[in-house]
Every structure is written in structure tokens, then in C-alpha cells.
Design a protein around this motif. Sequence first.
Motif: not given
Length: 480
Positions: A403-425
Motif C-alpha cells: 500500500p505504500d508503493d510510491p507509484n501507487r500502481f495498486f490504485y491505478r488500474s481497473d481492479h481497484y474499482s472492484y477492491a473498493k467494493k470489497g472484492i479481493p483482487v
Amino acid sequence: MILYSPPPALVALVQSSVKPVDLHNARLIGDKVITQENLRDYLTFIASDALQGRDTPSQGLDVAAQFIAFHLKRFGVKPGGDDGTYFQKIPMVKTGFDEAKSSLSLGEAPVRFGEGFAIDRGQGSATGELVVIASELGTTDVTGKVVLLGVQASDAASSQALAAGAVAVLRSSTNQTWWRRQAVQTNRRAFWRMERTPTPEPPAAAPVVTLSPEASAQFLESAGKSVAVSVVAKIERIYTQNVVGIVEGVDQKLKSEYVAIGAHYDHVGTGGRGTDTIFNGADDDGSGTVAILSIAEAAAKARSKRSLLFVWHTGEEKGMQGSGYFVDKPTVPLAQITAQLNIDMIGRSKPAGDTKPSNRDLSGPDAIYVIGTTMMSTELGKLILSTNANYLKLNYDPKYDAPDDPNRFFYRSDHYSYAKKGIPVCFWFDGVHEDYHQVGDEVSKIDFAKMEKITRTVFLTAINIANLTERPKVDKPLNR
């Protein structure tokens, strides 16, 4: 010829007798279907100049959607979109200016849009005596006047003039290059976005325009003359689409649950300088687009307990709009999606001996970054890693899996839309390279051997998840 149509009860009985594929047979099917040759054939079309960079929205993107849907039907994958189709329609809206109806005149002489003036903002018409302000407004009475600001005027001067009673503002320029850019950008500043709620008509507002250097010189010598200016705003609407397919599971209890597999099939369109102006997006994300197309073909022959949900998202490059729309208006119950696997850029490899700074973080031929294995579900993370360890043993690089990746790649592609809904990705990603969002992102630079290995591994990962007795548990809070 008399065609026999079996009764629904018999069809249901036959389907209920189909056993879920085991991992051994899934491997055999994946190795046969998911090949470099197929991936190359699909990508050669998806990333061709004919699709003009697959911008959202665009005709090229629509052609790509039809291409995907054609193959899904050929594979026997069920439509998962709206009204029995493969398409989930998404309304888009753009608020800009009507260049043909907007106008400017000095006395009786008209000034042509794009040659003499460009629009900054406003909605409405105004006529008044021209007042020239070199820099600061000071105590000049501008009530009911059209104000021309000199190049020394501050950015705030336009608002100050309007607040003081001016009916319109003209901004002058002296730099031809800057002016041409301003003129070209007038409607490019308007962008397509999802229309989640009805867009209201633009409110009336005093016109503000910028003059070309030639027009600026003419107007600066015309203080006291009558100026008429009209800015007409307009609202445009169009539809784009996600592409959705479903391979139904064979377990009568678990088939109502889904393992989602996604990629974005859009890119950034055209606009490159020089002779090549098309951003083909072979790696970003043509590679993911054709990878899940091949996975869908294999899945149709290797049925798992749970259903597999394939979503080609539109508008990822415009702020993950397609995936955001899908999770807000899902075509299957969102609570029934047990995991989401996202492929976004898996086609490039760092050549041996490459010392370019722009390729510093590009993964090698047998390596790929996996992002998300440690973020939400311990169980899902272990399964993703073990599937790879028991199969092709790729180098799964966890560099960005934090979560502390300075590039924040986890938050920058479509899987994150699902993660915000509680779906593991989980997210497979080859790393940023010299052709990221450049016209050089071409099919000729794709490492298809690497793509094949990653695609086969993701396919088996999806089958493993889909065959679990229990869905993966989310046991970690999502850091945002």
C-alpha cells in the motif's frame, strides 16, 4: 430435415452431469488454446492503425468491441451485457462550445473563430464599447463595456473586469505558437465523461475569448469601437460500452458465483507528433485485452465449478470509467463476485543489457509484477503464488505489492474499482517502459513468449479460484 430440440429438463440434466475440470486437464486445454500464434493474431488487429488508438469513445474502440464480441460468440461464451448482448452501454457526455455558432466582430467586420479568436469560457452574447486595459483594471469604469486586456494583465484580471460590470472580456496575445495551441485546444479542453446523472444546460455567463496576435494588434488600436461577441456552449452525448461475457460454472450450488477476469481495451487515441500519430497501445492494454480473450476461449472448453465473468473495460485511460460504471451498475450481482483478476500490460520485456533509464523498471522475459496478493486476502494471495509455483514458475516480483508503493500502481488500474467494493483482487503488470503512452507501443515490440506464459498462468489461477470449496476471505482492511 427435422431438427430435434431437447426439452429444457433434459438440457438441465445433462448440464448438471458435467464435472468441473481438474487442474491437469485445465493445463492441457490452456496449453493448446493459449498460444503465441493466437495472441499475435488477435493483437495484430487490436493494436492496428485501423483502430486509431482505441480512444474512449471512438469508432476504433467500437470496432474493437465488435471484434471481441465476435470471438466470444465463436467460442460459445454467453453474453453478459445488456438485453442479451455482449455490450454494457455507458452514456457519455461532453460539454464544449459550438464553434460554428460562436462569433466575434469589431464594428461591422467579423473575426473568424480559430483564426482570430478562441473561446475561453462563457455562454451568451454581449455588445459594447471596447475598453483597452493594458495591465491592471484600476479605477477604470468598465460597466456595460467589452474589455480588452493586454498581455501584461494578470490571470485574475478577467474575473475582476466581469465583477466590475464588463459584459465580455477579450484577452490579447503576442506569441503565435502559444496562440495556435490555444486555438487548437478550445474544444479539446472539453472531454467525454460518464453521465451518471442528467447534465444541466450550461448557465448564462459573460463571454471570455482570446485573440490571435494579429487580431490583438487590430483591437488594441480600436478603443471606443463597438464589439459584439457570442459564445455558444453545447452538450454532446454518445454511448460507449464495456464488453461482458460469461462462461457458466457446472456446480449447481456455486455456478451463481463468479470469478471476474478483466482488462481495459481502450487506449489514448491519436495525437503523436511526427509521421506516426497513432498510439496503438499494443502493451497498454492490447496485451491484456487479447490475453483474456484467449482465456475465455480456454475457459469455454474447461468448465469450472463457479462461473467465469469476463469484462473488457472501457475508459480506463480516462479515470477507470468503465470499471467504475460496471461495479456501480453490475450485470451480475456484485456480491456474487468472489475475486477479480486484472491484466494490464503483460507484453513487454527488458532486453538483456538494456541500460535506458526509461526501461529501468521493466520486467524481464520470465518476470512479471503481481500486485494485490498481500493487500486484501491472505488466502487468495497464497493461491495465486502457489498456482505459479506449481506450473510455469514465473518470477513473480512483489516490488509494487504494497500500500505504500510510491507509484501507487495498486490504485491505478481497473481492479481497484472492484477492491473498493470489497472484492479481493490481483493485478499482473510488466512495468513502465520507454513506450508507455507513446506511439512506439507497437506489436513489433511485444514478447509473445512471455505473454503466453503469463496468460496460461492467469487462466489456471482463475480455474483454481473458481474450483475452491469456499470463496476467498477478505481478512485485511483496504488501505486507500
